[in-house]
Design an enzyme around this catalytic site. Structure first.
Site, PDB file in Angstrom:
ATOM      1  N   ASP A 428     -25.985  67.972  30.716  1.00  0.00           N
ATOM      2  CA  ASP A 428     -25.672  68.148  32.134  1.00  0.00           C
ATOM      3  C   ASP A 428     -24.400  69.004  32.246  1.00  0.00           C
ATOM      4  O   ASP A 428     -23.734  69.284  31.237  1.00  0.00           O
ATOM      5  CB  ASP A 428     -25.445  66.755  32.730  1.00  0.00           C
ATOM      6  CG  ASP A 428     -25.256  66.770  34.238  1.00  0.00           C
ATOM      7  OD1 ASP A 428     -25.697  67.739  34.888  1.00  0.00           O
ATOM      8  OD2 ASP A 428     -24.663  65.805  34.769  1.00  0.00           O
ATOM      9  N   GLU A 431     -23.047  74.513  33.429  1.00  0.00           N
ATOM     10  CA  GLU A 431     -23.033  75.845  34.077  1.00  0.00           C
ATOM     11  C   GLU A 431     -21.927  76.741  33.523  1.00  0.00           C
ATOM     12  O   GLU A 431     -22.171  77.959  33.477  1.00  0.00           O
ATOM     13  CB  GLU A 431     -22.880  75.664  35.591  1.00  0.00           C
ATOM     14  CG  GLU A 431     -24.092  75.016  36.244  1.00  0.00           C
ATOM     15  CD  GLU A 431     -24.276  73.539  35.878  1.00  0.00           C
ATOM     16  OE1 GLU A 431     -23.248  72.868  35.702  1.00  0.00           O
ATOM     17  OE2 GLU A 431     -25.421  73.086  35.759  1.00  0.00           O
ATOM     18  N   ASP A 506     -29.547  68.367  41.138  1.00  0.00           N
ATOM     19  CA  ASP A 506     -29.269  67.376  42.174  1.00  0.00           C
ATOM     20  C   ASP A 506     -29.959  67.684  43.499  1.00  0.00           C
ATOM     21  O   ASP A 506     -29.354  68.220  44.428  1.00  0.00           O
ATOM     22  CB  ASP A 506     -27.760  67.252  42.373  1.00  0.00           C
ATOM     23  CG  ASP A 506     -27.078  66.724  41.127  1.00  0.00           C
ATOM     24  OD1 ASP A 506     -27.803  66.266  40.210  1.00  0.00           O
ATOM     25  OD2 ASP A 506     -25.843  66.777  41.062  1.00  0.00           O
TER      26      ASP A 506
HETATM   27  O1  MIG Z   1     -21.149  65.422  38.800  1.00  0.00           O
HETATM   28  O2  MIG Z   1     -23.801  62.390  35.262  1.00  0.00           O
HETATM   29  O3  MIG Z   1     -27.249  66.480  37.856  1.00  0.00           O
HETATM   30  O4  MIG Z   1     -28.340  63.989  37.186  1.00  0.00           O
HETATM   31  O5  MIG Z   1     -26.642  61.769  37.303  1.00  0.00           O
HETATM   32  C1  MIG Z   1     -22.399  64.818  38.691  1.00  0.00           C
HETATM   33  C2  MIG Z   1     -23.846  62.153  36.621  1.00  0.00           C
HETATM   34  C3  MIG Z   1     -22.814  64.767  37.264  1.00  0.00           C
HETATM   35  C4  MIG Z   1     -25.066  65.557  37.718  1.00  0.00           C
HETATM   36  C5  MIG Z   1     -26.481  65.457  37.269  1.00  0.00           C
HETATM   37  C6  MIG Z   1     -27.012  64.097  37.600  1.00  0.00           C
HETATM   38  C7  MIG Z   1     -26.174  63.042  36.933  1.00  0.00           C
HETATM   39  C8  MIG Z   1     -24.710  63.189  37.341  1.00  0.00           C
HETATM   40  N1  MIG Z   1     -24.242  64.543  37.069  1.00  0.00           N
END
Ligand code: MIG
Length: 788
Positions: A428, A431, A506
């Protein structure tokens, strides 16, 4: 100076994004040189254009403005460099140079320098420059200041066909046909995005043009912030450009989209098969903890007879968000937990973010930080300072994944997961997201090693996730060589399919967001990413039973089927809205597992041919313009057509059936296609049709992959109008990489109506895998014909 700099930053994006007609055009062609696979054109402004003939249907175009083509030629996206030179010729005339392969005719007009692509057999024009390739001669001051190697804005402009359609471009919050839209690529963390938000998480600068049923592809392999305009700013042109780097694109000749996807996979990599259980149902939450709650969720699934293969641990499993650690109180014995869940047939996937916590206290020891610092694997600013973004652990550091040793080290850090039995990794925030500033401005002077180029963020941001996933995938491969890695990523660049599957980030728990699922999944499939999915039920906000059911009615046939929810959102596991909804969800999850042999066969096709399982209708019916804009219907493989309901309170809808005959999956009623029909869709029914002529392999009901041996595979036979049907079944061990060296079994079957009924014949099988004893059963569906 500082003020000038800020001013430039503020002005920069708008200046660059806009009017390409003000750019400086490349000079006229004066001479050429030739090697066995390239033609290099030299222009009167000292620019060079190089065409490389990679395959009869694949030609690369590189341009270097006012200087020679650089000797250095490297891209993280490209998987294949060793193309065997196809047959080709070059001819010169007064006005043009023409390169001809068995499939393509590329003409370069000398003055002005314009490139056009034709079908070598029909001489039909496929794609032509609208103006010469161009660059910003005044140059990008902001870009130059941070990255002198970035070079100017570069652009190519193509004539916009009067009836040309555009597909692909990876993950965009937009409709299927991208005609008359424009997009930017700059990997961005965009929670709660809605249709039109751009850019979002991924950069796949690859698109397919389709006109009069004939398709071509263009892959603009440039990782700088890039722009694509498919006739938005002008009705003359479709252009693409980037804020630096090379004009460097690959032209793919179709005419079929399937063929283009195959070539694109050859070039940027074929998706390896994930383990079969990755096609199983998955459940996630930000976050399940402590361990007892994870057990409770799994127990609920089992008690309620709901299929489940995977549960995900989000960021709270860690000790203070430190990747490669477990919180000692919440998860005192991860191995014991994982073993226990394994006995219930459930695997665990953990989230791993790129941010490594920067200790706030000098005396604090954290192995990931200490080792990485010692080895100098972390990103630094140009002035040598560590780059310290702020993410979940607070002040953090990022690994410079462009360094091979750093990738290896990162991969090896996953031993703590594999030793504990963790089955897959979910990447995650790559980016990479930075709470200090989500636009990337805080990262402008971050330098990466980049094969010794020491380039900056402007070039490396968009490939960060690709390299992080690569490091993760290669680490899992080394740590568990007898298992297929399973990696899920949020951000990406072209080539990501070699290392990771993806989900669409998200989303909102809204009908609008659900409606975007179909065009987003199909567009990703048309962009070389076959293994896709979205948080079932939506991520942010409060859903309801109806939305959740309709969401499952899309995702039960998506490769990645995972219900996931934000930390402060209303719970949405399948049972949360009561039995009525739960029963419907169970029906669709069971159907997914029944269709597993069909889904897996389609997934293997994606691995081998680049053609995704989750398809827009136009991929199977490229000659039918009625499919070109259809993005509230989809197909899985060649045979299943689904028309989900993505609006509230709707229990009936129109369904377009392409030419041929179709069986209603639920009633076996047979319809003649080539028309629109209206069908009932109460909440427990998703309109679903089977192509006449198909045989669908189904499994007995399972609550997880491997629950019991599959003793029989049933082929549901849907005869076409002549009484024939056919199928392919792909099988392998579902777990190991042995399929790559022939340990699979591909069975082809055909059914024909004869005197005494239907006869099924088995074709020769391919591959060395022995699936063990299992029976084939056959069920013939005899549809009562419905005429409209
Ligand atoms: O700032 O890890 O897209 O699936 O639950 C949010 C917490 C960070 C974004 C991900 C989401 C995940 C969440 N993350």
């Amino acid at each position: 100076m500082i003020r000038l700099f800020i001013l430039i930053l503020l002005l920069a994006p708008s200046v660059f994004a806009q009017d390409i007609t003000t750019l400086q055009k490349i000079g006229d062609l004066v001479s050429l040189t030739k090697t066995d696979k390239t033609v290099t054109l030299i222009c009167n402004d000292n620019s060079q254009v190089q065409l490389t003939i990679l395959a009869p249907d694949l030609v690369r175009v590189r341009a270097s403005f006012t200087k020679p083509i650089p000797a250095k030629d490297h891209s993280w996206a490209i998987a294949k460099n060793d193309w065997s030179t196809p047959r080709w010729t070059v001819t010169e005339s007064q006005t043009a140079i023409t390169i001809t392969t068995d499939e393509l005719e590329v003409t370069i007009q000398r003055s002005p320098l314009l490139i056009s692509f034709r079908d070598a057999r029909t001489h039909q024009l496929l794609n032509a420059d609208e103006r010469p390739m161009s660059y910003d001669a005044k140059s990008s001051l902001a870009g130059m200041m941070f990255d002198p190697k970035a070079g100017p804005f570069v652009a190519a402009s193509k004539k916009l066909g009067f009836d040309e359609h555009f597909y692909g471009l990876g993950e965009k919050a937009s409709r299927l046909d991208k005609r008359r839209s424009s997009f930017a690529n700059w990997n961005s963390d965009t929670p709660g995005y809605i249709e039109g938000r751009d850019p979002i998480y991924q950069t796949i600068p690859f698109y397919i043009g389709l006109q009069r049923g004939i398709a071509y592809g263009i892959f603009f392999d440039n990782s700088y912030r890039s722009y694509f305009d498919f006739g938005k700013s002008s009705q003359q042109r479709a252009w693409f450009g980037a804020e630096g780097g090379e004009m460097n694109y690959y032209f793919f000749h179709g005419p079929s989209i399937k063929k283009i996807l195959g070539r694109y996979a050859d070039l940027t990599g074929h998706m390896p098969l994930p383990p079969l259980w990755a096609l199983g149902n998955q459940q996630s939450r930000w976050s399940y903890y402590p361990d007892s709650m994870v057990e409770e969720v799994v127990n609920e699934y089992r008690q309620r007879d709901l299929p489940l293969d995977v549960v995900h641990l989000d960021i709270d499993y860690m000790h203070g968000y430190r990747v490669f650690t477990f919180d000692k109180e919440r998860f005192p014995d991860p191995k014991a937990l994982i073993d226990k869940l394994a006995r219930q047939g459930v695997k665990v996937v953990t989230i791993v973010d790129p941010g490594i916590k920067h200790p706030t206290d000098k005396n604090e020891r954290y192995h990931a930080f200490d080792q990485g610092l010692e080895k100098n694997y972390f990103q630094r600013r140009r002035n040598g300072d560590l780059f310290v973004p702020r993410v979940w652990p607070g002040e953090s550091v990022f690994v410079d994944y462009t360094m091979p040793e750093a990738r290896r080290w990162w991969g090896d850090l996953h031993r703590v997961y594999t030793d504990n039995g963790i089955a897959g990794i979910w990447n995650d925030m790559n980016e990479p997201s930075d709470f200090v500033d989500q636009t990337g401005k805080n990262q402008l002077d971050v330098v990466s090693y980049d094969e010794g180029e020491k380039s900056t963020h402007a070039k490396n941001r968009n490939t960060f996730a690709l390299l992080m996933s690569r490091a993760t995938y290669e680490g899992l491969e080394r740590l568990r060589p007898d298992r297929r890695p399973y990696v899920i990523t949020r951000a990406a660049y072209a080539g990501i399919q070699r290392y990771a599957t993806m989900w669409t980030g998200d989303t909102n728990s809204t009908w609008e967001a659900l409606a975007l699922n179909v065009p987003m999944f199909t567009s990703l499939g048309l962009s070389g990413e076959p293994f896709v999915g979205s948080d079932v039920g939506g991520f942010i906000g409060r859903g309801n039973g109806e939305l959740l059911v309709r969401s499952y009615q899309v995702s039960f046939l998506a490769p990645f089927c995972r219900n996931h929810k934000v930390i402060d959102g209303y719970d949405q596991e399948p049972w949360r809205f009561g039995k009525y909804y739960e029963d419907i969800i169970r029906k669709y999850l069971k159907l997914r597992y029944a269709l597993m042999p069909y889904l897996y066969t389609a997934l293997e096709e994606a691995h081998r041919t680049g053609v995704p399982p989750f398809r827009p209708l136009l991929l199977n019916y490229q000659d039918d313009p009625s499919t070109y804009n259809l993005d509230d219907q989809f197909m899985v493989g060649n045979d299943l057509l689904v028309a989900p309901i993505v609006k509230p309170d709707v229990t009936r809808r129109l369904v377009y059936l392409p030419a041929g005959s179709w069986y209603d999956y639920w009633t076996n009623k047979k319809y003649a296609g080539g028309t629109m029909i209206s069908v009932d869709a109460p909440l427990d029914v998703v309109p679903m049709f089977v192509r006449a002529g198909a045989m669908i392999p189904v499994w007995p009901p399972l609550n997880y992959i491997g629950e019991k041996p599959v003793e029989a595979i049933t082929f549901d036979i849907y005869p076409d109008d002549s009484g024939s049907a056919s199928a392919t079944l792909y099988e392998d061990d579902g777990l190991s990489p042995a399929y790559k060296t022939g340990a699979f079994r591909r069975t082809t079957l055909t059914a024909r109506r004869g005197q005494g009924g239907i006869t099924v014949s088995l074709g020769p099988v391919e591959g060395s895998y022995n699936p063990g004893p299992r029976k084939f059963n056959y069920v013939v569906k005899t549809g009562e014909r419905v005429n409209f």
